[in-house]
Design an enzyme around this catalytic site. Structure first.
Site, PDB file in Angstrom:
ATOM      1  N   TRP A 103      63.353   6.163  10.484  1.00 21.65           N
ATOM      2  CA  TRP A 103      63.516   5.336  11.682  1.00 21.65           C
ATOM      3  C   TRP A 103      64.892   4.668  11.613  1.00 21.65           C
ATOM      4  O   TRP A 103      65.205   4.053  10.583  1.00 21.65           O
ATOM      5  CB  TRP A 103      62.393   4.292  11.721  1.00 21.65           C
ATOM      6  CG  TRP A 103      62.388   3.403  12.918  1.00 21.65           C
ATOM      7  CD1 TRP A 103      62.539   3.773  14.220  1.00 21.65           C
ATOM      8  CD2 TRP A 103      62.212   1.977  12.918  1.00 21.65           C
ATOM      9  NE1 TRP A 103      62.455   2.665  15.039  1.00 21.65           N
ATOM     10  CE2 TRP A 103      62.257   1.546  14.269  1.00 21.65           C
ATOM     11  CE3 TRP A 103      62.009   1.017  11.924  1.00 21.65           C
ATOM     12  CZ2 TRP A 103      62.108   0.217  14.641  1.00 21.65           C
ATOM     13  CZ3 TRP A 103      61.861  -0.312  12.306  1.00 21.65           C
ATOM     14  CH2 TRP A 103      61.917  -0.704  13.645  1.00 21.65           C
TER      15      TRP A 103
ATOM     16  N   ASP B 237      55.274   1.858   5.598  1.00 25.72           N
ATOM     17  CA  ASP B 237      55.409   1.463   7.005  1.00 25.72           C
ATOM     18  C   ASP B 237      54.394   2.287   7.796  1.00 25.72           C
ATOM     19  O   ASP B 237      54.510   3.516   7.861  1.00 25.72           O
ATOM     20  CB  ASP B 237      56.856   1.779   7.452  1.00 25.72           C
ATOM     21  CG  ASP B 237      57.105   1.434   8.912  1.00 25.72           C
ATOM     22  OD1 ASP B 237      56.196   0.897   9.578  1.00 25.72           O
ATOM     23  OD2 ASP B 237      58.230   1.699   9.386  1.00 25.72           O
TER      24      ASP B 237
ATOM     25  N   ALA C 131      52.949   2.423  11.445  1.00 20.17           N
ATOM     26  CA  ALA C 131      53.093   1.874  12.802  1.00 20.17           C
ATOM     27  C   ALA C 131      52.304   2.662  13.840  1.00 20.17           C
ATOM     28  O   ALA C 131      52.277   2.266  15.013  1.00 20.17           O
ATOM     29  CB  ALA C 131      54.571   1.860  13.184  1.00 20.17           C
TER      30      ALA C 131
ATOM     31  N   LYS D  19      51.508   0.062  18.984  1.00 20.08           N
ATOM     32  CA  LYS D  19      51.251   1.379  19.582  1.00 20.08           C
ATOM     33  C   LYS D  19      49.760   1.615  19.764  1.00 20.08           C
ATOM     34  O   LYS D  19      49.331   2.032  20.840  1.00 20.08           O
ATOM     35  CB  LYS D  19      51.838   2.491  18.705  1.00 20.08           C
ATOM     36  CG  LYS D  19      53.346   2.570  18.754  1.00 20.08           C
ATOM     37  CD  LYS D  19      53.991   1.621  17.778  1.00 20.08           C
ATOM     38  CE  LYS D  19      55.516   1.779  17.806  1.00 20.08           C
ATOM     39  NZ  LYS D  19      56.184   0.752  17.010  1.00 20.08           N
TER      40      LYS D  19
END
Ligand code: LMR
Length: 399
Positions: A137, A218, A220, A253
């Protein structure tokens, strides 16, 4: 004789220009494009068949309940909504939910959680190197640099072949020293969509624990890949094996509440006492940076997760988002053998083997907006734009 020392005061005008974030720039470019048929597959937001990013029905219901029942907006403190973080535990941690060596707090989105996690690492070990996959990212490296930690890259993905460079990744991680950090994507790898298999996770966990690395995961997009439970596989395996784990989580999300900034950070150490000490530092840093996280989105997620009926409705809507992601992937994959890899990947993103020039040409000739790297959001467009998108991409691959 006294000498007069004059230090020239510097004004804001003396600041050097700064490179703006490429994704934010892309959003602005796309917004400014007047062509009505433009296709925005740049930023990672889920869009439905009509091209909208819906507010989940269950979220609307939770917002109504919040409006009706909330009696105060007094401060909650740096940990935010503690019950929200508790309710996330079984979803994220599974069998580790009751482990009192793991403590979490609410953060402003997954980005806030990442920053806080890296702040904690920098506080304990400023010399730590963070092993970061390439690609990753685009906001990961700036966050790491902001806390002045060093970055070591590990190869992750071979774009031309759409494969994970697993052996190279492992070899790079083997070079880590105790205390170095392995930054890993829990699921739905951003930007490639190429997720580690269960066996590959086992191997990564082995290296991380043998080398004494600190894993920062991470996560997400939990629920957008294989399923809510399945997507937490890597997180839970790491918790099985390691005493120290940091998890940066996002609900932006999977609750489709992007701008409300709903996330959490979970920290595990070898003992409840040590975690409490680490959390003291976490609260301190959070207080310095944002004092307290925004409440609204987390309060709604709390209402949803607390109520069995709303929770069940959330899971249905989450499943529908995942089904759409996977069916669009299959449609794009079926358009051309060179796109077949897209059908085997997970989450919102994939990376096309296009040069920057080809990406820019798609932008100028077809009003298709994707990141310069070739990353695109598979559910960035409505169904009516899909054929035009794949035809333009296939044309670019042929050129
Ligand atoms: C993305 O990668 O598009 C999203 O995570 C949005 C962002 O903040 O970059």
């Amino acid at each position: 004789m006294l000498t007069e020392t004059k230090t020239k005061a510097r004004g804001l005008a003396d600041l050097p220009p700064i490179q703006s974030d490429s994704l934010l720039e892309l959003i602005a470019l796309c917004n400014a494009d007047p062509r009505p048929d433009k296709i925005d597959v740049g930023v990672g937001v889920f869009r439905d068949a009509t091209g909208n990013t819906p507010i989940l029905k269950v979220m609307k219901e939770a917002e109504r309940r919040l409006l009706d029942t909330q009696v105060t907006k007094a401060y909650l403190g740096s940990a935010g909504d503690k019950r929200f973080a508790e309710l996330l535990r079984p979803i994220l941690l599974g069998p580790h939910a009751e482990d009192d060596r793991i403590v979490g707090l609410q953060t402003p989105g997954g980005c806030g959680a990442l920053r806080l996690g890296f702040e904690l690492i920098a506080a304990v070990n400023p010399e730590a190197r963070v092993f970061v996959g390439t690609p990753t990212w685009p906001n990961h490296p700036p966050i790491i640099r902001a806390v002045r930690l060093g970055i070591e890259e590990y190869p992750y993905y071979e774009r031309g072949q759409a494969t994970i460079r697993f052996e190279d990744m492992i070899a790079a991680l083997e070079g880590g020293e105790p205390g170095d950090v392995a930054l890993l994507h829990g699921c739905c790898h951003n930007p490639t969509g190429a997720d580690l298999s269960e066996d590959q996770w086992r191997e990564v966990v082995r290296v991380v624990s043998e080398r004494g690395l600190l894993p920062l995961i991470d996560i997400a997009y939990q629920g957008f890949g294989r399923g809510l439970e399945e997507d937490a596989f890597g997180v839970r395996l790491m918790l099985d094996a390691c005493d120290e784990v940091i998890i940066a989580q996002s609900c932006d999300k999977n609750f489709s509440c992007y701008r409300d900034r709903v996330g959490s950070l979970f920290v595990k150490t070898g003992s409840h006492e040590d975690t409490a000490k680490a959390m003291g530092h976490v609260f301190h840093r959070a207080r310095e940076m944002w004092s307290m996280p925004p409440d609204h989105g987390a309060a709604c997620a709390h209402i949803i997760l607390e109520d069995p009926e709303l929770r069940a409705r959330w899971l249905v809507e989450l499943d529908a988002m995942r089904d759409r992601i996977n069916s669009v992937r299959q449609r794009i994959a079926a358009a051309d053998p060179r796109l077949a890899f897209i059908g085997k990947q997970f989450g919102m993103f994939s990376m096309l083997p296009l040069s920057k020039e080809q990406v820019l040409k798609l932008r100028s000739d077809h009003a298709i907006y994707m990141a310069d790297s070739g990353r695109f959001n598979v559910v960035g467009m409505g169904d009516d734009q899909l054929d035009r998108f794949t035809a333009a991409v296939v044309g670019a691959l042929d050129a």
